[in-house]
Scaffold this motif. Structure first.
Motif, PDB file in Angstrom:
ATOM      1  N   THR A   1     -28.013  29.858 -23.243  1.00 50.30           N
ATOM      2  CA  THR A   1     -28.116  31.004 -22.329  1.00 50.30           C
ATOM      3  C   THR A   1     -27.057  30.786 -21.016  1.00 50.30           C
TER       4      THR A   1
ATOM      5  N   TYR B   1     -35.149  39.785 -20.266  1.00 50.95           N
ATOM      6  CA  TYR B   1     -35.677  38.774 -21.000  1.00 50.95           C
ATOM      7  C   TYR B   1     -36.835  37.967 -19.955  1.00 50.95           C
TER       8      TYR B   1
ATOM      9  N   SER C   1     -32.085  40.164 -12.883  1.00 50.75           N
ATOM     10  CA  SER C   1     -30.962  40.649 -13.696  1.00 50.75           C
ATOM     11  C   SER C   1     -29.592  39.918 -13.090  1.00 50.75           C
TER      12      SER C   1
ATOM     13  N   MET D   1     -27.255  40.644 -18.072  1.00 55.67           N
ATOM     14  CA  MET D   1     -28.219  40.133 -18.749  1.00 55.67           C
ATOM     15  C   MET D   1     -29.684  40.312 -18.121  1.00 55.67           C
TER      16      MET D   1
ATOM     17  N   ASN E   1     -33.026  28.301 -20.361  1.00 55.99           N
ATOM     18  CA  ASN E   1     -33.565  29.398 -20.847  1.00 55.99           C
ATOM     19  C   ASN E   1     -32.887  30.727 -20.049  1.00 55.99           C
ATOM     20  N   PHE E   2     -33.467  31.647 -19.866  1.00 58.47           N
ATOM     21  CA  PHE E   2     -32.973  32.861 -19.110  1.00 58.47           C
ATOM     22  C   PHE E   2     -32.798  32.371 -17.445  1.00 58.47           C
TER      23      PHE E   2
ATOM     24  N   VAL F   1     -30.949  35.388 -26.354  1.00 56.60           N
ATOM     25  CA  VAL F   1     -30.491  35.863 -24.866  1.00 56.60           C
ATOM     26  C   VAL F   1     -29.069  35.997 -24.704  1.00 56.60           C
TER      27      VAL F   1
ATOM     28  N   GLU G   1     -37.210  32.595 -22.075  1.00 59.44           N
ATOM     29  CA  GLU G   1     -36.700  32.730 -23.320  1.00 59.44           C
ATOM     30  C   GLU G   1     -35.306  31.861 -23.365  1.00 59.44           C
ATOM     31  N   THR G   2     -35.137  31.258 -24.695  1.00 58.93           N
ATOM     32  CA  THR G   2     -33.964  30.369 -24.760  1.00 58.93           C
ATOM     33  C   THR G   2     -33.331  30.961 -26.074  1.00 58.93           C
TER      34      THR G   2
END
Ligand code: AHR
Length: 500
Positions: free
Chosen positions: A371, A456, A493, A453, A323-324, A470, A460-461
């Motif tokens: 990600t 998100y 971020s 990045m 994920n993120f 992402v 999230e994936t």
């Protein structure tokens, strides 16, 4: 929140070894079979390797790859994977309770690695086997011709020796789960004698001896000391492994594990220095962090499944969905390797395809990037050159695994040609960081590229039907003002900023 930082061209940590951005792939799960190799797939090339996966691999510009294991290697017979494919035996892989068809072995993998432009780093079986097999293997791989093993290689259609220089002396032999698990002294002696024999065959070989499987092993860090006391003069690197998780969903503590890793590297650095002094040795030993990644999403489930399944072939195993939050973590961890590049010369993301990997490939379906692919790619492409010291003055936090963790995680590199790359992650959950970074000794820098990045949700994936959910975007709001880089970094971020 204000953060100020100072970077000066004259204050460098080390020349980064490009191999800091290496990878690892093991014969397990669907890493090889239906990962990089799937004859019959619409994207398969004449050798059965998937071109869609290869495109993603090439875009990472990976310098070296550790192969073929991992736990797998500790009961592997390398001869099973050479010669005509139809004559190769199917074997039981004791590490992952699976069937190994041996349809990919050294020579096929070498073709794949050459196409990908990646140097092979080969692991030896010092679990169920030992010096004699290691010596035969190296002769097969590296001797030109005129001997039993080198001529056998030639008879398999490989006229030129591979000239492999990086050799891993086994895998995680401190682990009771390992086939052929050993005591430290016993392993140190075997590693020493094996390294001596290998060097007789390949004088330029670089030997990587096994450190602990992780820093929570009961024998850590005595294992490293005892092993190095046996083999220090004959090895070049000691391996570190560490996998990371956030089962408790404590994001700040998860990010704090980067600091914990810094302590791990520092401790092993101390052990290396201690043994060097004790032995009055002249040579240096560096760190090869040859297994690292996030691994927890499906770990317990997978562990239950593989321990009871009935020896399947290329099963779905360790297919973590990143994920993120994991991408932010990987960005920070790579920064730590850059900050420790005086000690850590080689590091391998574990693994590359399907199994705890930045690249996924559906069987008979599409390939996609997770990600974590992105911070790894940015580091590999732009994290090369001279690592620079970054002095940071800004807010910090305490968590279970570390104290005084800076919210801003940052690394800086002077790339060849005078470009400066800054990797920055704002780990704060809610606050923007107002960055003011002084860059001394450069002159006339402008922001040439800013990729970010951000925005998100932590969970999230990406996935086969949403491969670009992402991804990095072009960043804004960061600019040079004279010799100061100024800008706002949003909470949670990631930033890759190139100045030229
Ligand atoms: O990468 C998965 C496994 O993790 C490897 O086989 C082993 O070396 C480590 O414990």
């Amino acid at each position: 929140m204000q953060v100020s930082a100072v970077i000066h061209r004259g204050f460098a940590i080390a020349e980064i070894d490009d191999r800091l951005y290496s990878a690892f792939i093991e014969h397990m799960g669907r890493a090889i079979y239906s990962g990089i190799y799937e004859p019959g797939h619409p994207e398969a090339d004449a050798n059965g390797f998937r071109r869609d996966v290869m495109r993603f691999v090439k875009d990472l510009q990976i310098p070296a790859i550790r192969y073929p294991g991992g736990n797998f290697v500790s009961a592997y017979r390398w001869e099973d994977g050479i010669g005509p494919k139809e004559d190769r035996p199917v074997r039981l892989d004791l590490a992952w309770r699976s069937k190994e068809t041996n349809q990919v072995g050294l020579n096929e993998f070498a073709v794949w690695a050459k196409d990908a432009g990646i140097e092979m780093m080969l692991a030896l079986n010092l679990g169920s086997r030992g010096l004699e097999d290691a010596r035969n293997y190296v002769e097969y791989v590296n001797h030109p011709s005129g001997t039993f093993w080198s001529d056998l290689r030639r008879s398999h259609g490989v006229a030129d020796p591979y000239a492999v220089t990086m050799w891993c002396l086994g895998n995680e032999l401190d682990g009771p789960w390992q086939i052929g698990h050993k005591e430290a002294k016993e392993y140190g002696r075997l590693a020493d004698e094996t390294a001596k024999a290998l060097r007789a065959l390949t004088p330029k070989a670089e030997m990587i001896v096994c450190g602990s499987s992780n820093d929570e092993m009961p024998t850590y860090p005595d294992w490293e000391r005892e092993v190095l006391e046996e083999c220090y003069e004959n090895v070049d690197y000691i391996s570190l492994h560490k996998y990371f998780g956030n089962s408790s969903h404590d994001t700040l503590n998860f990010f704090g594990k980067v600091e914990e890793t810094g302590r791990y590297i520092q401790a092993i650095g101390g052990v290396i220095d201690f043994v060097k002094a004790k032995k009055r040795a002249k040579n240096d030993v560096h760190i090869c962090f040859d297994e690292w990644n996030v691994w927890y999403h499906k770990r317990e489930d997978d562990s239950r499944r593989w321990r009871s399944w009935d020896w399947p072939e290329a099963p779905d195993l360790l297919e973590e969905d990143y994920n993120f939050e994991d991408a932010l973590f990987v960005g920070c961890l790579l920064n730590e390797f850059i900050r420790r590049s005086d000690r850590v010369r080689i590091a391998c993301i574990a693994q590359l395809v399907n199994v705890i990997a930045p690249i996924r490939a559906e069987k008979n379906g599409p390939a996609w990037r997770q990600t974590i692919y992105w911070p790894y790619q940015f580091a590999s492409l732009y994290g090369r050159g001279r690592a620079l010291r970054v002095a940071v003055d800004g807010p910090t936090y305490d968590c279970q695994v570390a104290h005084d963790v800076p919210y801003l995680d940052v690394a800086a590199i002077e790339n060849a040609g005078g470009t400066v790359t800054i990797f920055a992650i704002n780990r704060h959950l809610t606050e923007t960081l107002d960055l003011d970074c002084h860059l001394g000794g450069f002159g006339g820098l402008r922001v040439a590229e800013h990729r970010t990045m951000a925005g998100y949700g932590l969970r999230e994936t990406n996935g086969p039907t949403a491969p670009d959910a992402v991804v990095p975007t072009t960043g804004t709001g960061v600019a040079m003002d004279g010799d100061r880089l100024r800008g706002k970094l949003a909470p949670l971020s990631y930033h890759m900023i190139r100045l030229s």
